[in-house]
Design an enzyme around this catalytic site. Structure first.
Site, PDB file in Angstrom:
ATOM      1  CB  THR A   1     -25.112  53.679  27.731  1.00 23.60           C
ATOM      2  OG1 THR A   1     -26.192  52.819  28.114  1.00 23.60           O
ATOM      3  CG2 THR A   1     -24.098  52.799  27.001  1.00 23.60           C
TER       4      THR A   1
ATOM      5  CE1 TYR B   1     -26.095  52.023  22.188  1.00 22.87           C
ATOM      6  CE2 TYR B   1     -26.227  51.050  24.384  1.00 22.87           C
ATOM      7  CZ  TYR B   1     -26.280  52.158  23.551  1.00 22.87           C
ATOM      8  OH  TYR B   1     -26.519  53.410  24.098  1.00 22.87           O
TER       9      TYR B   1
ATOM     10  CD  GLU C   1     -28.271  48.023  27.735  1.00 23.06           C
ATOM     11  OE1 GLU C   1     -27.725  47.009  27.282  1.00 23.06           O
ATOM     12  OE2 GLU C   1     -29.340  47.991  28.342  1.00 23.06           O
TER      13      GLU C   1
ATOM     14  CE  LYS D   1     -23.373  54.661  22.800  1.00 23.55           C
ATOM     15  NZ  LYS D   1     -23.316  56.137  22.732  1.00 23.55           N
TER      16      LYS D   1
END
Ligand code: NAP
Ligand code: G4F
Length: 341
Positions: free
Chosen positions: A126, A152, A128, A156
């Site tokens: 991602t 998160y 992010e 990831k």
């Protein structure tokens, strides 16, 4: 014989569109599903494909069960899309987020290494992971520095590195798709695009009397359509070598831009006034449509995400069909059907 694919997260936005794509391409699709108290199949039913999938009942945290599914099926492809995918919630439940988004990925990679080395693996990485300190004008690609902000993103990023490590150390076909935000009519209702479109339609056509409450209006995101992005996943796993690819639109908008574009598509003139927690968006009659609630701010927000998908365009010949207006129109159409049958 049909090629076999396991998809984790098959009941989610991307899992549903990907299952649809793979079924159309003639795959036998196995979908990992966990138990929930309400119906988890509404997206698969909307796409009319729930009867064509073989479901594997297990939670991603049940590592031994995931391992035994891989051992038994020995899939050609394993798409790991299952995740605790809500950034905001990861601040509230960091250890669970790490278990599902990181440790469970390691378990899948270990199993592929030990018992199913021909399985090609796709990891849902991602944007992010880039995290903070990017400016609105700075595009991010496969060589940009990662600076994750949330539990998160940290989980990831670890899974991203495990995926690379298994590729480089054990010669496993393991690729990362570094996908920027992508939305659709079947986007989860907590995410900001769906919340805006559903919320505004409830005010205009439904019974919603209160304004729609949001958090940071000035964060920018690079928003694409999930249908275009699952095509990219398929191209990534079918590429001649395992590699990492950014998938994005190379256009970015703030949350406020997204509201303005949605209002334009709905034929509403929205007027903004006030600042900070007192900022409001009103219609031409003075009714407050949007207000701000500090509950929706994160401890640390990623202020800008803006991707450069040149590598995917060049090497995978990936093309997208949707721009932001086509995405918004598609999402509005889906919500409108609830009011005009
Ligand atoms: P989503 O709609 O939230 O779907 C997540 C899926 O994971 C759902 O099927 C969910 O099952 C499943 N899941 C969650 N926890 C699980 C557990 N403990 N055991 C088994 N299954 C579990 O997410 P999405 O938008 O489709 O995203 C797909 C993947 O791409 C995720 O890994 C996400 O982090 C990543 N990603 C998304 C975007 C984006 O903008 N959409 C961008 C980059 C990366 P339930 O239906 O039971 O909840
Ligand atoms: O829609 P969001 O919750 O998506 P976010 O945090 O960017 O995460 C999504 O995209 C990631 C890819 O970059 C995925 F990996 C992840 O799984 C997920 O799909 O929030 C977008 C922005 C944020 O800056 C947030 O602070 O919108 C801002 N925002 C403002 N008001 C809000 C709200 N977000 C939500 N969810 N709800 C609000 O009321």
């Amino acid at each position: 014989m049909k090629k076999k694919a396991i998809i984790t997260g098959v009941t989610g936005q991307d899992g549903s569109y990907l299952a649809d794509l793979l079924l159309k391409k003639g795959f036998k699709v196995y979908g990992v599903v966990r138990r929930t108290s309400s119906d988890p199949f509404y997206r698969l039913k909307y796409l009319k494909i729930e009867k064509n999938i073989d479901f594997l009942s297990t939670d991603l945290s049940e590592h031994q069960r995931i391992t035994s599914h891989i051992n038994l099926i020995k899939p050609n492809f394993f798409f790991n899309l299952g995740a605790q995918s809500f950034v905001d919630y990861s601040y509230k439940s960091p250890m669970y987020t790490d278990l599902i988004n990181n440790t469970s990925v390691l378990n899948i990679l270990e199993t592929i290494k030990n018992t199913s080395k021909k399985t090609k693996f796709y990891q849902a990485s991602t944007s992010e992971m880039y995290g903070g300190y990017n400016s609105r004008k700075m595009t991010l690609n496969e060589n940009s520095i990662f600076n994750p902000f949330s539990p998160y993103a940290i989980a990831k990023l670890s899974a991203y590195h495990y995926t690379k490590m298994y590729r480089n150390s054990y010669n496993i076909f393991a690729s990362n798709g570094i996908l920027f935000n992508h939305e659709s009519p079947i986007r989860g209702e907590q995410f900001v695009t769906k919340k805006i479109i559903k919320g505004l339609l409830e005010i205009i056509y439904g019974n919603k009397k209160d304004p729609l409450s949001l958090g940071n209006l000035y964060a920018t995101r690079d928003w694409g359509h999930a249908k275009d992005y699952v095509n990219a996943m398929y191209k990534i796993i079918n590429y001649k070598i395992a590699d990492d690819f950014v998938v994005a639109t190379k256009k970015n908008y703030s949350v406020k831009d997204f509201i303005n574009l949605t209002c334009k598509n709905l034929g509403i003139k929205i007027l903004w006034s006030g600042e900070g927690l007192k900022e409001v968006g009103k219609d031409s009659k003075g009714r407050i449509l949007i207000n701000i609630n500090k509950f929706f701010f994160r401890p640390l927000d990623v202020n800008n995400l803006f991707g450069d998908p040149s590598k995917a365009i060049r090497k995978l010949k990936w093309k997208r069909k949707y721009d932001i207006n086509a995405l918004i129109k598609d999402m509005i159409l889906y919500e409108k059907k609830k009011y005009f049958k």
